[in-house]
Design a protein around this motif. Structure first.
Motif, mmCIF file in Angstrom:
data_model
loop_
_atom_site.group_PDB
_atom_site.id
_atom_site.type_symbol
_atom_site.label_atom_id
_atom_site.label_comp_id
_atom_site.label_asym_id
_atom_site.label_seq_id
_atom_site.Cartn_x
_atom_site.Cartn_y
_atom_site.Cartn_z
ATOM 1 N N ILE A 68 46.098 -11.030 -3.376
ATOM 2 C CA ILE A 68 46.726 -11.827 -4.434
ATOM 3 C C ILE A 68 45.668 -12.224 -5.460
ATOM 4 O O ILE A 68 44.552 -12.630 -5.109
ATOM 5 N N THR A 69 46.001 -12.134 -6.751
ATOM 6 C CA THR A 69 45.142 -12.615 -7.845
ATOM 7 C C THR A 69 45.780 -13.863 -8.446
ATOM 8 O O THR A 69 46.962 -13.853 -8.806
ATOM 9 N N VAL A 70 44.988 -14.917 -8.526
ATOM 10 C CA VAL A 70 45.488 -16.176 -9.082
ATOM 11 C C VAL A 70 44.632 -16.550 -10.300
ATOM 12 O O VAL A 70 43.456 -16.198 -10.397
ATOM 13 N N ARG A 107 39.782 -17.513 -12.442
ATOM 14 C CA ARG A 107 40.635 -16.406 -11.983
ATOM 15 C C ARG A 107 39.902 -15.742 -10.813
ATOM 16 O O ARG A 107 38.710 -15.463 -10.909
ATOM 17 N N PHE A 108 40.618 -15.492 -9.710
ATOM 18 C CA PHE A 108 39.976 -14.814 -8.586
ATOM 19 C C PHE A 108 41.041 -14.128 -7.730
ATOM 20 O O PHE A 108 42.244 -14.406 -7.843
ATOM 21 N N THR A 109 40.588 -13.238 -6.846
ATOM 22 C CA THR A 109 41.465 -12.446 -5.977
ATOM 23 C C THR A 109 41.069 -12.690 -4.525
ATOM 24 O O THR A 109 39.876 -12.770 -4.201
ATOM 25 N N PHE A 110 42.076 -12.789 -3.640
ATOM 26 C CA PHE A 110 41.796 -13.020 -2.219
ATOM 27 C C PHE A 110 42.889 -12.364 -1.384
ATOM 28 O O PHE A 110 43.944 -11.970 -1.892
ATOM 29 N N THR A 111 42.646 -12.269 -0.087
ATOM 30 C CA THR A 111 43.628 -11.734 0.871
ATOM 31 C C THR A 111 44.213 -12.905 1.629
ATOM 32 O O THR A 111 43.489 -13.683 2.264
ATOM 33 N N ILE A 112 45.514 -13.027 1.567
ATOM 34 C CA ILE A 112 46.158 -14.164 2.215
ATOM 35 C C ILE A 112 46.396 -13.829 3.678
ATOM 36 O O ILE A 112 46.978 -12.788 4.020
ATOM 37 N N SER A 113 45.901 -14.671 4.538
ATOM 38 C CA SER A 113 46.013 -14.409 5.975
ATOM 39 C C SER A 113 46.806 -15.483 6.699
ATOM 40 O O SER A 113 47.102 -15.341 7.884
#
Length: 474
Positions: A68-70, A107-113
């Motif tokens: 996800i990018t927020v 702004r950043f991107t991460f993997t939602i776990s």
């Protein structure tokens, strides 16, 4: 509900479809319920007090493991320079879940776990507008400086008004008031502050009037221009007070009656005027206080009838350069010089034995002093001629100085220095040069109210070609 087929073999099994020798087999078919497999979903909750974040603020559902990018959205918000003067700048985020904690990215991107919450952080900033009135009369320095005039809410800012030449800072107006300079502000809202300058404060009174001991000091009110009225006046060294004068601090008026004279040339009085903005101007004045005016002549010398009279009355104190003399009650033949105080006139013949009473007055513009006098007129003494000369002999050219030794009242001298019957000089003590050798007879005639007299000295002057001196021995 869907069901699953299950095959169960009982006994010794040789094969799936047959039996071996001596063995038995049984097949059992069972229908069992089929259990459906589940896909894992997690939630992402976004919170933001300002701006238009992406995804939008609220709770969103994602498959576990999704990337996800927020973003916080546009920053500053609503614009870099909004009309209202307040903007919001995204400074980062904090989070719980999916191994997220905090950051400064917008702004950043991460993997939602797992279920995750992200909170966007915003800083409130307010615009500071600084103006100068009138334009060009000064400047205002701002510390700390800001490239776009925005400051974080609660930030402290210092303004310092710096006047241009011949100007003075007066006061602040707008969202700050008063005269404090430098001025400290707290940026808790958009602010517009105006530094007001005025023409430089200066004392315009040129000089202090002169005063005299015992006379009310001339009405004097100090004046100033520029700055911001009302003004406050002060005598820095209390010099005026030491001479019996008072300075009104609110009006600048100097009043009082001097109690002592200043030294010759006066004393320095340092005056300071302060305006309502605490601007000051200073000027040094010279204060001159004269001693009390008085006529010092105690009596007049006697006059002689028929003889020109002259005597100068004396005074001290006051301003001698402004003395104006006058006389009242005097005889018609007597007058006074208004600038010098000289009495003059000729008592008429027959006035002997009279004493004339009159009053002499001197005025210097501040004080007036008067004094009565009596002038006695005596009869003229008979004129008796006599004279001396030096040298009485010598070689030509011979210059001789004659000295009048006459007595009595004399008004005229007539010298016949070479006995030729012609008056050679009317001076009282003449000087004469003899160019021709010979003996000279000298005659002096003196004249006065009491008559005339003549003194003749025969062969009084010897002018020779040569002179030999005999010492009585050689």
């Amino acid at each position: 509900m869907r069901k699953a087929l299950v095959l169960v073999v009982l006994g010794s099994a040789v094969g799936l479809c047959g039996c071996g020798p001596g063995g038995t087999a049984a097949l059992l078919l069972l229908l069992l319920p089929h259990k459906k497999s589940k896909q894992k979903f997690v939630t992402l909750t976004l919170r933001s007090d300002y701006g238009e974040p992406e995804p939008a603020a609220g709770t969103h559902r994602y498959r576990k493991g999704s990337t996800i990018t927020v973003s916080c959205g546009a920053t500053p918000y609503p614009s870099a320079n909004p009309a209202g003067g307040t903007r919001f700048v995204c400074t980062g985020w904090t989070a719980v879940g999916s191994d997220l904690t905090s950051g400064v990215e917008q702004r950043f991107t991460f993997t939602i776990s797992e279920d995750t919450a992200i909170n966007w952080l915003w800083r409130t900033e307010h615009r500071l507008t600084v103006k100068v009135e009138p334009l060009g009369a000064g400047t205002v320095s701002v510390s700390p400086a800001s490239s776009d005039n925005y400051y974080a809410e609660g930030a402290g800012v210092t303004l310092e008004a710096q006047p241009a030449a011949n100007c003075s800072f007066a006061y602040w107006k707008g969202d700050a008031t008063g005269t404090q300079n430098p001025l400290k502000l707290t940026m808790n809202a958009p602010k517009e502050v105006v530094a007001v300058f005025v023409p430089q404060l200066q004392i315009t009174t040129a000089t202090l009037p002169e005063g005299e001991v015992g006379a009310a000091y001339p009405a004097t009110t100090l004046t100033a221009t520029g700055g911001t009225p009302p003004y406050t006046w002060s005598d820095v060294n209390n010099t005026l007070q030491s001479y019996g004068l008072t300075l009104d601090s609110s009006t600048g008026e100097i009043t009082g009656t001097p109690t002592q004279a200043t030294p010759s040339g006066g004393v320095t009085v340092t005056i300071v005027v302060t305006d309502s903005s605490n601007n000051t101007a200073q000027k040094d004045f010279t204060l001159i206080i004269y001693s009390e005016l008085q006529i010092t002549t105690t009596s007049l010398p006697d006059a002689v009838e028929g003889v020109a009279y002259s005597f100068t009355v004396q005074a001290t104190g006051g301003n001698a350069s402004n003395y104006i003399w006058s006389i009242s009650g005097q005889p018609s033949w007597l007058s006074i010089d208004s600038s010098t105080g000289e009495l003059s006139g000729t008592p008429p013949v027959g006035s002997a034995g009279n004493t004339y009473a009159f009053t002499v007055t001197v005025d210097d513009g501040l004080q007036v002093a008067s004094k009565p006098f009596g002038l006695v007129v005596n009869a003229a003494a008979p004129a008796v001629a006599d004279f001396e000369a030096y040298p009485t002999y010598g070689t030509a050219p011979l210059t001789v100085t004659f000295t009048d030794k006459s007595t009595g009242t004399i008004t005229q001298w007539e010298w016949d220095l070479d006995n030729d019957g012609v008056t050679d000089s009317t001076d009282q003590n003449p000087q004469w040069t003899y160019n021709t050798p010979g003996w000279y007879t000298v005659k002096l005639k003196v004249t006065g109210p009491g008559g005339s007299d003549t003194c003749t000295k025969f062969k009084y002057i010897l002018v020779a070609n040569n002179i030999w001196y005999v010492d009585g021995v050689n």
